[in-house]
Write a protein that holds these residues in place. Sequence first.
Motif, mmCIF file in Angstrom:
data_model
loop_
_atom_site.group_PDB
_atom_site.id
_atom_site.type_symbol
_atom_site.label_atom_id
_atom_site.label_comp_id
_atom_site.label_asym_id
_atom_site.label_seq_id
_atom_site.Cartn_x
_atom_site.Cartn_y
_atom_site.Cartn_z
ATOM 1 N N CYS A 1 0.856 -1.183 0.000
ATOM 2 C CA CYS A 1 0.000 0.000 0.000
ATOM 3 C C CYS A 1 0.894 1.237 0.000
ATOM 4 O O CYS A 1 1.721 1.411 0.901
ATOM 5 C CB CYS A 1 -0.913 -0.005 1.217
ATOM 6 S SG CYS A 1 -2.017 -1.435 1.242
ATOM 7 N N VAL B 1 -4.866 -0.710 -7.430
ATOM 8 C CA VAL B 1 -6.227 -0.526 -6.943
ATOM 9 C C VAL B 1 -6.217 0.717 -6.061
ATOM 10 O O VAL B 1 -5.541 0.745 -5.029
ATOM 11 C CB VAL B 1 -6.713 -1.761 -6.137
ATOM 12 C CG1 VAL B 1 -8.126 -1.528 -5.631
ATOM 13 C CG2 VAL B 1 -6.620 -3.028 -6.976
ATOM 14 N N GLY B 2 -6.930 1.733 -6.474
ATOM 15 C CA GLY B 2 -6.967 2.979 -5.723
ATOM 16 C C GLY B 2 -8.020 2.956 -4.631
ATOM 17 O O GLY B 2 -9.150 2.527 -4.861
ATOM 18 N N ARG B 3 -7.630 3.403 -3.458
ATOM 19 C CA ARG B 3 -8.551 3.559 -2.341
ATOM 20 C C ARG B 3 -8.121 4.791 -1.545
ATOM 21 O O ARG B 3 -6.993 4.848 -1.063
ATOM 22 C CB ARG B 3 -8.549 2.345 -1.404
ATOM 23 C CG ARG B 3 -9.185 1.097 -1.985
ATOM 24 C CD ARG B 3 -10.690 1.313 -2.220
ATOM 25 N NE ARG B 3 -11.334 0.138 -2.760
ATOM 26 C CZ ARG B 3 -11.491 -0.116 -4.053
ATOM 27 N NH1 ARG B 3 -11.018 0.714 -4.954
ATOM 28 N NH2 ARG B 3 -12.111 -1.203 -4.453
ATOM 29 N N SER B 4 -9.006 5.754 -1.456
ATOM 30 C CA SER B 4 -8.776 6.968 -0.684
ATOM 31 C C SER B 4 -7.437 7.599 -1.077
ATOM 32 O O SER B 4 -7.244 7.980 -2.208
ATOM 33 C CB SER B 4 -8.868 6.671 0.811
ATOM 34 O OG SER B 4 -8.771 7.851 1.559
ATOM 35 N N THR B 5 -6.488 7.690 -0.153
ATOM 36 C CA THR B 5 -5.209 8.360 -0.392
ATOM 37 C C THR B 5 -4.125 7.429 -0.923
ATOM 38 O O THR B 5 -3.025 7.875 -1.238
ATOM 39 C CB THR B 5 -4.686 8.967 0.922
ATOM 40 O OG1 THR B 5 -4.574 7.913 1.894
ATOM 41 C CG2 THR B 5 -5.625 10.039 1.443
ATOM 42 N N HIS B 6 -4.413 6.128 -1.008
ATOM 43 C CA HIS B 6 -3.389 5.142 -1.343
ATOM 44 C C HIS B 6 -3.724 4.342 -2.594
ATOM 45 O O HIS B 6 -4.882 4.232 -2.977
ATOM 46 C CB HIS B 6 -3.219 4.155 -0.177
ATOM 47 C CG HIS B 6 -2.499 4.720 0.987
ATOM 48 N ND1 HIS B 6 -2.995 5.768 1.731
ATOM 49 C CD2 HIS B 6 -1.317 4.389 1.540
ATOM 50 C CE1 HIS B 6 -2.142 6.055 2.703
ATOM 51 N NE2 HIS B 6 -1.109 5.235 2.601
ATOM 52 N N ASP B 7 -2.685 3.773 -3.175
ATOM 53 C CA ASP B 7 -2.841 2.750 -4.199
ATOM 54 C C ASP B 7 -2.360 1.434 -3.608
ATOM 55 O O ASP B 7 -1.302 1.387 -2.946
ATOM 56 C CB ASP B 7 -2.009 3.054 -5.444
ATOM 57 C CG ASP B 7 -2.704 4.008 -6.397
ATOM 58 O OD1 ASP B 7 -3.950 4.094 -6.352
ATOM 59 O OD2 ASP B 7 -2.003 4.658 -7.189
ATOM 60 N N ILE B 8 -3.126 0.398 -3.822
ATOM 61 C CA ILE B 8 -2.685 -0.958 -3.502
ATOM 62 C C ILE B 8 -1.959 -1.426 -4.757
ATOM 63 O O ILE B 8 -2.560 -1.585 -5.818
ATOM 64 C CB ILE B 8 -3.877 -1.880 -3.175
ATOM 65 C CG1 ILE B 8 -4.668 -1.314 -1.994
ATOM 66 C CG2 ILE B 8 -3.395 -3.305 -2.901
ATOM 67 C CD1 ILE B 8 -6.044 -1.950 -1.825
#
Length: 158
Positions: free
Chosen positions: A47, A122-129
């Motif tokens: 992450c 995979v983007g989620r909020s402030t992070h990329d997985i």
Amino acid sequence: MDDFLEGMRRLAAAVDVVTVADGDRRGGLTASAVTSLTVDPPMLLACVNRSASSHALIVDAGRFAVNVLPAGDQGVAAAFAGMTGLEGDDRFSVGEWREGDLGQPILTTALVSFECVIESLVGRSTHDIVIGEVQAVHLGEKTDPLLYMDRSFGTFAP
């Protein structure tokens, strides 16, 4: 939110340095949100905050390495976490580094280093997985790991 943050501080995690090289550019960051995903094919995920200086470099390169730190490499962890004032390529002045099979920076003292190509983001909020398919595994000396918990570095000795 405060309870969530306090709860996460109690979750001990291995300390990893995610590194990347793309041509003459190198970068990296300290991460504790790294885990295996699948064995067949071998994949892991990391992450990465989109505001991290190395995020764009990782995405542009399409590959990266995850270096799992031993207890003796707290200085490396601090440098790549931005705790020492070093930035970019200067962070590699801490620790001993070599080029891996895919050209990624490998810490010679790491417990293990995984070189990966990006399979997906995979983007989620402030992070990329960042999901990486492991292309090379570099096993180091089997010793005590560096852990992070409650804003402190420590170790676990079985």
